[in-house]
Design an enzyme around this catalytic site. Structure first.
Site, short mmCIF file in Angstrom:
data_model
loop_
_atom_site.label_atom_id
_atom_site.label_comp_id
_atom_site.label_asym_id
_atom_site.label_seq_id
_atom_site.Cartn_x
_atom_site.Cartn_y
_atom_site.Cartn_z
N GLY A 1 0.89 -1.27 0.00
CA GLY A 1 0.11 0.06 -0.05
C GLY A 1 0.71 1.32 0.11
N CYS B 1 -27.86 -9.21 -16.92
CA CYS B 1 -27.05 -9.11 -18.16
C CYS B 1 -27.99 -9.61 -19.42
CB CYS B 1 -25.64 -9.79 -18.28
SG CYS B 1 -24.90 -9.75 -19.83
N CYS C 1 -25.89 -12.55 -21.00
CA CYS C 1 -25.54 -14.00 -20.34
C CYS C 1 -26.25 -14.19 -19.20
CB CYS C 1 -23.95 -13.89 -20.06
SG CYS C 1 -23.59 -13.06 -18.51
N CYS D 1 -22.94 -7.28 -19.24
CA CYS D 1 -21.78 -7.29 -18.15
C CYS D 1 -20.72 -6.37 -19.01
CB CYS D 1 -21.12 -8.43 -18.44
SG CYS D 1 -22.12 -9.89 -17.51
N CYS E 1 -18.73 -12.44 -19.62
CA CYS E 1 -19.85 -12.31 -20.54
C CYS E 1 -19.87 -13.49 -21.48
CB CYS E 1 -20.26 -11.33 -20.87
SG CYS E 1 -21.86 -10.95 -21.35
#
Lengths: 274, 369, 293
Positions: free
Chosen positions: C37, C246, C249, C271, C277
């Site tokens: 970080g 979606c 899909c 998606c 997808c």
């Protein structure tokens, strides 16, 4: 928070001799240019004591205050602070991290201009809550509750909690600044002309509030002011500065009623003439 | 049924082909040669070399041609090329006192050792369009003048130095940090600030200089000296141990003289602002000198009241390649972020509406993770 | 689909950057991995693409990529957006490596603004393009100051922003580029991914590297590292969910892009992760075929 204290708590210098000073200043100097700044200042500040630094503008008062409160590194001298968390510290010998931790925990700084001490673009509640969040508080409702209590303590209506400081009057902004500082229960507060720029009636209310808070919370305060009336009302002891040097020190009443140094005499008489 | 947008590859290829076509323009007009750009647009070439940090008029001219004349794009091309070049070494500091001077002026002294010479300048031209150039008339050959190069001469500011009226240039034999190889951290030392400014966008520095002279800063300088001409570049090859001349470059150098009211250690005296650029880019050299001095406020103990005196503000934003990249990245897709914001705005509006109408609202909910 | 190995262009080093520069960047990456970080400054180079277009991610990719790597590049979750195409081509050209659009097949994934829906595996590396690496930048403009704030863990000011959201809206209103705490120590921006993706960063088995070209910073989240989104105890972090599924899909659990389909403002949702997808649509078809038989 509502009890009223009529006088500054009357502490004798005798009482203080039994205690260790909270802050010891030794031969502190900070000059920008010859005659501009402050030189060779030494004094002790005891727990619960309010020290006034008076003098006309340009006398080095603010330079001194900034050098004491870790905002300006002095050219020479030492500032010894007895910290609750870290023990005895020689401020400018130690790490900057310690000074910054002190500034957001054991110390408070009240600026003359509220915009220097407040975040003007966030709400009053966030302004007060910031120091709590800085020391790790993560419960929103708790933070908000504490903010409400402190708004009330400085006589701001709790319904204003979500308003921004820019929507507040000058006096309210200054009271908010005080609340923002006191929320973490600091031991030492530095104030730079806290009543400067306020109307007389607003000033009186603020002074009254300050005096009560200082007495109730047992705060030590160093207050810079050019206004001797403010000094008389708040300070136990006074330091008179002129051209960067301390010309006279003593209990407030002594200094104001029986000034020894010609410059102090002039200061006091000019107030009387006004 | 919707099919996710495909065809990115073809779109890019087509864009490149169209770009080449537009750059070439009308094919009935003769194609511009790099040599023509180099010779007839020398100031554009100088700018690209200076900000591109490569002294190579031919490559700078090529970059200008490839970039359809867009200076920022050309600078970018040269910079990207520069990154891939190996470093053979660092030259010795240039000695501009030995410059073969073609132009030298001073705003502080009417006459000075070595004299002044105006050289080639637009300064005193009347800005009237020359329609003879439009008619493609040949430029008449220049008049015979006595404009032989001046002898090498000392810099004007050294004259003040002998009286002690101007600060000494701090001597520093350390090799300057190379900002194209190492990250900058603030506060940055003078060598880093100067490198940054010399590579900085001319327009940005010009406007900042203007602002600092108009009161958003504390700049009231005199142009102590501006000089242009060739200087030799020397390098000490490790195996030889002594300097050898590796070439000559044209430089423009500017030294500004600023007042200074003194500090606790220094008596009142004049201070310097230094600027330099490749070629004859005098505007750039002046703005570097102005901003260099403005950014010394902190080290000289002057109050820093304006962004023009603020190192991080100025130095973080000088670079035209970075600035252009970041602004132009807004052209990239941000569908996902925008979708997130769209969802949030709808939700906030629903909640606001719910409070007003007290009507039930469903749709997007948030779940705790 | 994966493309056949392309030959590398003449005149440039493998993956464009010279080896010395790559070593310098790898040192920065190692430091970043060692201090999760923490933003490590590095000597960022000029790249032949503009700053803000992924030069930081590209420098990281160029420094870790090898001849046997398979590279996937996505922008907004999609392999076929122009910038993803452009960067993928760059590495195909300068490194001659194999490229792929399949998340599962990739060893390196360079991304802008999304984390793939399919969980990543240990051994994969996810490289984020970062425009502004400093989470505190819009609270404090000065780098010298924000570096101190990180060193001293002075993160109260960021919490102030969240406080304001709750006070004004009743919940935290940051929807992307949502700040996180890494390994309980450093505050970090996950780059402008939607907060929907934030939980995927936590304990991810893959190595996550972040490169900011313009700001010359690299940071990292090593595999299996704790990454917590900032919040309040009584107002916990939450992610977006859609009522819709979606349209291609049928997924009801992935991040959906809204697509406007006509002038009347009709909309559909699909998606944002095109590979995810495609994979789901394919398995739906296979399922359907099996059912028919």
């Amino acid at each position: 928070m509502n009890s009223i204290c009529e006088q500054p708590a009357m502490l004798n210098s005798d009482d203080w001799q039994d205690m260790e000073p909270l802050l010891s200043v030794q031969n502190l100097s900070k000059f920008y240019a010859p005659g501009k700044g402050c030189g060779n200042v030494s004094f002790d500040l005891y727990p619960g004591e309010v020290l006034g630094i008076v003098g006309e503008s340009g006398s080095g008062k603010s330079t001194l205050l900034n050098s004491l409160s870790a905002r300006l590194v002095p050219d020479e001298g030492h500032v010894i602070y007895r910290s609750e968390q870290f023990g005895e510290l020689d401020l400018y010998q130690g790490e900057e991290s310690l000074r910054r931790q002190l500034m957001r925990s054991e110390w408070g700084i009240v600026h003359q201009h509220p915009r220097d001490g407040l975040r003007m673009n966030v709400s009053a509640g966030a302004n007060i809550g910031e120091r709590l969040m800085a020391v790790g508080e993560r419960h929103y409702s708790e933070i908000r509750q504490r903010a409400i209590e402190w708004l009330q303590a400085v006589e701001i209506d709790a319904s204003r909690i979500d308003d921004r400081p820019s929507q507040f009057s000058g006096g309210m902004q200054q009271r908010l600044q005080i609340a923002r500082n006191l929320v973490t229960h600091p031991r030492l507060i530095f104030m730079d002309e806290p009543t400067g720029g306020l109307d007389v009636s607003v000033q009186a209310r603020l002074l009254d509030l300050l005096r009560n808070l200082v007495a109730q919370l047992g705060l030590s305060v160093i207050i810079v002011t050019h206004d001797l009336a403010v000094a008389r009302l708040l300070a136990h002891r006074l330091m008179v500065m002129r051209r960067g040097e301390v010309v006279e020190t003593g209990l407030t009443d002594q200094v104001l009623d029986d000034p020894q140094h010609p410059y102090t005499q002039l200061l006091v008489s000019s107030i009387l003439q006004n | 049924m919707y099919v996710a947008v495909k065809g990115g590859e073809r779109a890019i290829d087509n864009a490149h082909a169209l770009l080449a076509e537009r750059r070439r323009g009308n094919r009935d007009v003769a194609e511009l040669t790099v040599e023509q750009i180099r010779n007839q647009l020398p100031l554009a070439v100088d700018r690209v070399m200076t900000e591109g940090s490569v002294y190579d008029p031919e490559l700078a001219a090529l970059a200008l041609k490839q970039a359809s004349g867009d200076a920022v794009e050309a600078i970018f091309l040269l910079r990207a090329y520069r990154t891939t070049l190996p470093r053979f070494g660092y030259s010795e500091p240039l000695n501009t006192e030995t410059m073969q001077i073609e132009r030298r002026i001073s705003g502080t002294f009417k006459d000075l050792p070595g004299g002044q010479t105006l050289g080639a300048t637009y300064d005193y031209t009347h800005r009237l369009l020359d329609f003879a150039l439009l008619a493609e008339g040949e430029t008449p050959p220049s008049l015979e003048t006595d404009s032989a190069p001046l002898e090498p001469c000392p810099r004007v500011l050294e004259l003040l130095n002998s009286e002690g009226l101007i600060e000494q240039s701090p001597k520093n034999d350390e090799r300057p940090r190379d900002i194209t190889r190492e990250p900058v951290d603030y506060p940055a030392e003078r060598a880093v600030r100067l490198q940054n400014l010399v590579r900085g966008d001319e327009g940005f520095l010009l406007s900042l200089s203007y602002a600092s002279m108009r009161g958003y800063g504390d700049s009231h300088p005199f142009a102590g000296e501006i000089r242009s001409g060739q200087v030799t570049v020397e390098l000490v090859p490790e195996e030889l141990g002594f300097p050898v001349v590796i070439g000559e470059i044209v430089l423009t150098e500017c030294e500004m003289v600023n007042q200074f009211h003194g500090s606790k250690t220094e008596p009142p005296q004049f201070t310097r602002g230094y600027g330099v650029s490749f070629g004859y880019n005098e505007r750039k050299a002046m703005t570097v000198a102005l901003m260099e001095r403005a950014l010394r406020a902190d080290e000289l103990g002057e109050a820093v009241n304006f962004p023009t005196q603020d190192q991080e503000f100025v130095l973080s934003h000088t670079d035209c390649v970075s600035a252009n990249g970041f602004v132009s990245h807004l052209k990239l897709p941000h569908y996902v972020d925008f979708q997130s914001e769209l969802e949030m705005i709808r939700r906030l509006r629903r909640e606001a509406g719910k409070q007003e109408n007290n009507a039930p609202a469903s749709a997007v909910e948030e779940k705790t993770v | 689909m994966s493309t056949p190995q392309m030959t590398q262009v003449e005149g440039y080093n493998f993956a464009y950057l010279d080896e010395q520069t790559k070593r310098m960047i790898r040192r920065a990456i190692l430091k970043a991995v060692a201090i999760p970080g923490y933003q490590v400054p590095f000597g960022g180079r000029e790249m032949p693409l503009p700053h803000g277009w992924g030069t930081g991610g590209m420098q990281v990719t160029a420094s870790v990529i090898g001849t046997d790597d398979r590279l996937k590049v996505i922008d907004q979750g999609a392999d076929d957006t122009t910038n993803a195409v452009s960067i993928r081509r760059f590495f195909a050209k300068t490194a001659g490596v194999e490229t792929t659009e399949k998340t599962a097949d990739a060893t390196l994934i360079q991304t802008r603004h999304r984390v793939p829906e399919r969980p990543l595996q240990n051994g994969q590396i996810l490289i984020y393009q970062v425009p502004v690496p400093e989470p505190l930048r819009f609270i404090e403009a000065r780098d010298s100051e924000t570096r101190k704030m990180h060193a001293l863990r002075e993160y109260g000011a960021m919490q102030v922003k969240l406080y304001e959201d709750v006070a004004r809206f009743g919940h935290i209103a940051t929807s992307y580029d949502y700040p996180v705490m890494v390994n309980g120590r450093y505050m970090m921006t996950p780059s402008p991914i939607p907060k929907f993706d934030n939980p995927k960063l936590n304990g991810m088995p893959a190595l996550q590297l972040f490169g900011a070209g313009f700001e010359k910073r690299i940071y990292a989240v090593p595999p299996y590292t704790e990454v917590q989104s900032l919040d309040f105890d009584d107002y916990p972090f939450e992610v977006q969910q859609w009522e819709e599924s979606c349209a291609i899909c049928g997924s009801d659990h992935s991040f959906l892009d809204e697509v406007i389909t006509d002038d009347a403002g009709s909309r559909m949702f699909v998606c944002s992760d095109t590979d995810y997808c495609r994979e789901r649509a394919q398995s739906n078809r296979e399922q359907a075929q099996e059912n028919e038989q």
